[in-house]
Write a protein that holds these residues in place. Sequence first.
Motif, PDB file in Angstrom:
ATOM      1  N   LEU A  12     -75.497  88.462 -21.675  1.00  0.00           N
ATOM      2  CA  LEU A  12     -76.822  89.013 -21.984  1.00  0.00           C
ATOM      3  C   LEU A  12     -76.783  90.208 -22.928  1.00  0.00           C
ATOM      4  O   LEU A  12     -77.814  90.834 -23.189  1.00  0.00           O
ATOM      5  N   LEU A  13     -75.617  90.501 -23.481  1.00  0.00           N
ATOM      6  CA  LEU A  13     -75.446  91.723 -24.268  1.00  0.00           C
ATOM      7  C   LEU A  13     -76.395  91.813 -25.458  1.00  0.00           C
ATOM      8  O   LEU A  13     -77.041  92.841 -25.664  1.00  0.00           O
ATOM      9  N   VAL A  14     -76.525  90.771 -26.227  1.00  0.00           N
ATOM     10  CA  VAL A  14     -77.388  90.812 -27.415  1.00  0.00           C
ATOM     11  C   VAL A  14     -78.838  91.026 -27.006  1.00  0.00           C
ATOM     12  O   VAL A  14     -79.532  91.883 -27.570  1.00  0.00           O
ATOM     13  N   ASP A  15     -79.298  90.286 -26.007  1.00  0.00           N
ATOM     14  CA  ASP A  15     -80.676  90.466 -25.534  1.00  0.00           C
ATOM     15  C   ASP A  15     -80.877  91.875 -24.984  1.00  0.00           C
ATOM     16  O   ASP A  15     -81.935  92.484 -25.187  1.00  0.00           O
ATOM     17  N   ARG A  25     -84.113  93.011 -15.119  1.00  0.00           N
ATOM     18  CA  ARG A  25     -82.787  92.553 -15.572  1.00  0.00           C
ATOM     19  C   ARG A  25     -82.088  93.655 -16.367  1.00  0.00           C
ATOM     20  O   ARG A  25     -80.901  93.889 -16.224  1.00  0.00           O
ATOM     21  N   GLU A  26     -82.863  94.340 -17.219  1.00  0.00           N
ATOM     22  CA  GLU A  26     -82.296  95.446 -17.995  1.00  0.00           C
ATOM     23  C   GLU A  26     -81.805  96.560 -17.070  1.00  0.00           C
ATOM     24  O   GLU A  26     -80.720  97.105 -17.267  1.00  0.00           O
ATOM     25  N   LYS A  27     -82.592  96.859 -16.049  1.00  0.00           N
ATOM     26  CA  LYS A  27     -82.201  97.893 -15.088  1.00  0.00           C
ATOM     27  C   LYS A  27     -80.919  97.505 -14.354  1.00  0.00           C
ATOM     28  O   LYS A  27     -80.025  98.330 -14.162  1.00  0.00           O
ATOM     29  N   ALA A  28     -80.823  96.236 -13.969  1.00  0.00           N
ATOM     30  CA  ALA A  28     -79.617  95.763 -13.282  1.00  0.00           C
ATOM     31  C   ALA A  28     -78.389  95.882 -14.186  1.00  0.00           C
ATOM     32  O   ALA A  28     -77.311  96.273 -13.728  1.00  0.00           O
ATOM     33  N   HIS A  32     -75.034  98.192 -13.722  1.00  0.00           N
ATOM     34  CA  HIS A  32     -73.686  97.633 -13.792  1.00  0.00           C
ATOM     35  C   HIS A  32     -72.839  98.397 -14.811  1.00  0.00           C
ATOM     36  O   HIS A  32     -71.691  98.741 -14.531  1.00  0.00           O
ATOM     37  N   PHE A  33     -73.411  98.657 -15.988  1.00  0.00           N
ATOM     38  CA  PHE A  33     -72.651  99.387 -17.013  1.00  0.00           C
ATOM     39  C   PHE A  33     -72.197 100.754 -16.492  1.00  0.00           C
ATOM     40  O   PHE A  33     -71.068 101.178 -16.748  1.00  0.00           O
ATOM     41  N   LEU A  40     -68.782  99.077 -19.696  1.00  0.00           N
ATOM     42  CA  LEU A  40     -69.348 100.152 -20.505  1.00  0.00           C
ATOM     43  C   LEU A  40     -68.537 100.326 -21.789  1.00  0.00           C
ATOM     44  O   LEU A  40     -69.099 100.502 -22.873  1.00  0.00           O
ATOM     45  N   ASP A  41     -67.221 100.230 -21.684  1.00  0.00           N
ATOM     46  CA  ASP A  41     -66.364 100.312 -22.865  1.00  0.00           C
ATOM     47  C   ASP A  41     -66.657  99.148 -23.821  1.00  0.00           C
ATOM     48  O   ASP A  41     -66.741  99.343 -25.041  1.00  0.00           O
ATOM     49  N   PHE A  42     -66.839  97.953 -23.270  1.00  0.00           N
ATOM     50  CA  PHE A  42     -67.175  96.784 -24.095  1.00  0.00           C
ATOM     51  C   PHE A  42     -68.498  97.015 -24.826  1.00  0.00           C
ATOM     52  O   PHE A  42     -68.618  96.756 -26.016  1.00  0.00           O
ATOM     53  N   LEU A  43     -69.497  97.543 -24.119  1.00  0.00           N
ATOM     54  CA  LEU A  43     -70.787  97.848 -24.716  1.00  0.00           C
ATOM     55  C   LEU A  43     -70.624  98.854 -25.852  1.00  0.00           C
ATOM     56  O   LEU A  43     -71.156  98.660 -26.947  1.00  0.00           O
TER      57      LEU A  43
END
Length: 78
Positions: A12-15, A25-28, A32-33, A40-43
Amino acid sequence: MAKTSCRDCVDLLVDYLEGVLPEDREKALDEHFMACPPCLDFLDQYRASSSLCRKAIETDMPDALAAKLGEFLNKSCK
């Protein structure tokens, strides 16, 4: 809603970055991040890569380099 997994973050990263996910969903994903350093590092790395690509596109490059890059991308993306 089910617990957000690392796989969900990748899928879901791009969305997420485009801000088109439902608020819950964004809050979840945010939660998680904040609880998962690898995600979080991946983001952060994804954001940095995206920024570097935009800068590279905006930069004038020599014609020979642009031609080589075009050839590479044409071969790689088929």
